[in-house]
Motif scaffolding. Structure first.
Motif, PDB file in Angstrom:
ATOM      1  N   GLY A  88       0.804  -1.217   0.000  1.00 42.28           N
ATOM      2  CA  GLY A  88       0.000   0.000   0.000  1.00 42.28           C
ATOM      3  C   GLY A  88       0.835   1.264   0.000  1.00 42.28           C
ATOM      4  N   CYS A  91       3.539   2.045  -2.558  1.00 40.78           N
ATOM      5  CA  CYS A  91       3.153   2.276  -3.954  1.00 40.78           C
ATOM      6  C   CYS A  91       2.444   3.615  -4.136  1.00 40.78           C
ATOM      7  CB  CYS A  91       2.215   1.161  -4.428  1.00 40.78           C
ATOM      8  SG  CYS A  91       2.860  -0.498  -4.181  1.00 40.78           S
ATOM      9  N   PRO A 123       2.036  -7.626  -5.450  1.00 40.15           N
ATOM     10  CA  PRO A 123       1.109  -6.692  -4.799  1.00 40.15           C
ATOM     11  C   PRO A 123      -0.156  -7.413  -4.341  1.00 40.15           C
ATOM     12  CG  PRO A 123       1.740  -5.972  -7.022  1.00 40.15           C
ATOM     13  CD  PRO A 123       2.123  -7.403  -6.890  1.00 40.15           C
ATOM     14  N   LEU A 128      -2.397  -1.128  -6.786  1.00 43.81           N
ATOM     15  CA  LEU A 128      -1.044  -0.791  -6.355  1.00 43.81           C
ATOM     16  C   LEU A 128      -0.058  -0.855  -7.527  1.00 43.81           C
ATOM     17  CD1 LEU A 128      -0.870  -2.704  -2.949  1.00 43.81           C
ATOM     18  CD2 LEU A 128      -1.575  -0.346  -3.395  1.00 43.81           C
ATOM     19  N   GLY A 257      -4.549  -0.443   0.290  1.00 44.12           N
ATOM     20  CA  GLY A 257      -4.137  -1.554  -0.547  1.00 44.12           C
ATOM     21  C   GLY A 257      -5.269  -2.556  -0.591  1.00 44.12           C
ATOM     22  N   GLY A 278      -7.838   1.699  -3.867  1.00 49.43           N
ATOM     23  CA  GLY A 278      -7.213   0.388  -3.695  1.00 49.43           C
ATOM     24  C   GLY A 278      -8.107  -0.727  -4.204  1.00 49.43           C
TER      25      GLY A 278
END
Length: 340
Positions: A88, A91, A123, A128, A257, A278
């Motif tokens: 999270g 990125c 990821p 992300l 994320g 996200g």
């Protein structure tokens, strides 16, 4: 042996260990989040990696950052794979809310070096990798690894989180109407509270004194609204009961994320209401429950126009059972780790 390093131990780390340790030998090495302790931890980590080098087959890192620099370097020098699980903040570049590795010069350099020189990036969410951010108009649209590191060539594969739905489940208990719960740690830090959407929750609580709100994870968080209850960290069994006592789960994060608590709460039958950031929209799977922009009137309208709650409750639990299983993540993660 896999060496698994991370800046702080979380429930996510524990779940990974449960998935990996029965199949492969793995050892954890915790780093630090304290800037003042960085020199000591770099030195400590160097000697730890050197000590375990003869037994190490590959390195695994949760997040890219300061803690992943030496594992990546050791991997390159000694011909061992290093895999980074992007989560999270590693990125994101959101200086407007004091969030994201890319807003700080040296942390950005450490993050870029790690991602460009590791063997594989895993990821937890497609957002992300690359996204056109639109939720908060104050924040730059270009987010995700490929936007922030345009010349990134490292292979990437998204592996979403998974949940143990034998444990996280709807117990069939009655729930108080318009009861809302949200879970996040570190929210006594004002910028962290904004990242997790607590500013919007507080405004909602103020406008609706007859609704009840429970904020779990940081006992030091302060709310001036009498209808907001603040609790500290809970054990899983305690969280299970809390989720089953609330009608709605709020995930109004400004950036995210793949939030674990959202999946847990949905598995327990909480009706999810989340922001369009996200993997939240992907997890929820119903546009009627997703807030497209950070506006209180739009959030209130969304809540008032929801379809029957009982149907949404069943749909939420079923979606987690079908789409985000513990076994699916375990299979994909172990497959990648076994390719060494």
């Amino acid at each position: 042996m896999i060496l698994y390093t991370f800046p702080i131990r979380t429930a996510f780390i524990d779940r990974d260990m449960q998935m990996i340790s029965p199949k492969m030998e793995i050892k954890t090495l915790e780093f630090t989040q304290s800037p003042t302790k960085l020199p000591f931890y770099f030195l400590l980590q160097f000697f730890q990696l050197l000590w375990f080098l003869p037994k190490t087959t590959q390195y695994l890192c949760f997040f890219g950052g300061y803690h992943s620099v030496l594992p990546v370097w050791f991997g390159k020098i000694f011909g061992k794979r290093c895999i980074i699980q992007a989560g999270g903040t590693d990125c994101m570049n959101m200086p407007e809310i004091n969030y994201g590795n890319f807003r700080k010069k040296w942390l950005r350099k450490a993050t870029v070096y790690s991602f460009k020189n590791c063997s594989l990036i895993l990821p937890v969410a497609q957002a992300l990798v690359q996204q056109e951010y639109q939720y908060d108009p104050m924040i730059s649209r270009k987010q995700g690894l490929l936007n922030l590191i345009p010349d990134l060539k490292t292979p990437i594969q998204v592996i979403p989180n998974g949940f143990d739905t034998d444990f996280w489940k709807d117990l069939g208990t009655a729930r108080k109407p318009f009861s809302f719960i949200s879970v996040a740690t570190g929210t006594s830090n004002p910028s962290r509270a904004i990242v997790k959407g607590y500013d919007l929750i507080e405004k909602l609580a103020e406008r609706h004194p007859d609704w009840s709100f429970t904020l779990v994870g940081d006992p030091s968080y302060f709310s001036s609204n009498p209808n907001v209850t603040v609790l500290g960290k809970m054990k899983p069994i305690e969280l299970l009961d809390l989720y089953n006592g609330h009608q709605f789960y709020l995930q109004l994060s400004t950036s995210e994320g793949f939030p674990n608590a959202l999946g847990e709460a949905m598995a327990c039958g909480c009706v999810p209401i989340g922001s369009a950031v996200g993997a939240i929209s992907e997890i929820i799977g119903d546009d009627r429950l997703v807030l497209s922009s950070k506006r209180l009137p739009r959030l209130e309208k969304l809540i008032h126009e929801l379809p029957p709650r009982d149907v949404l409750r069943k749909d939420a639990a079923q979606r987690i059972r079908q789409m985000f299983t513990y076994s699916k993540r375990a299979t994909l993660l172990l497959e990648k780790l076994s390719l060494n």
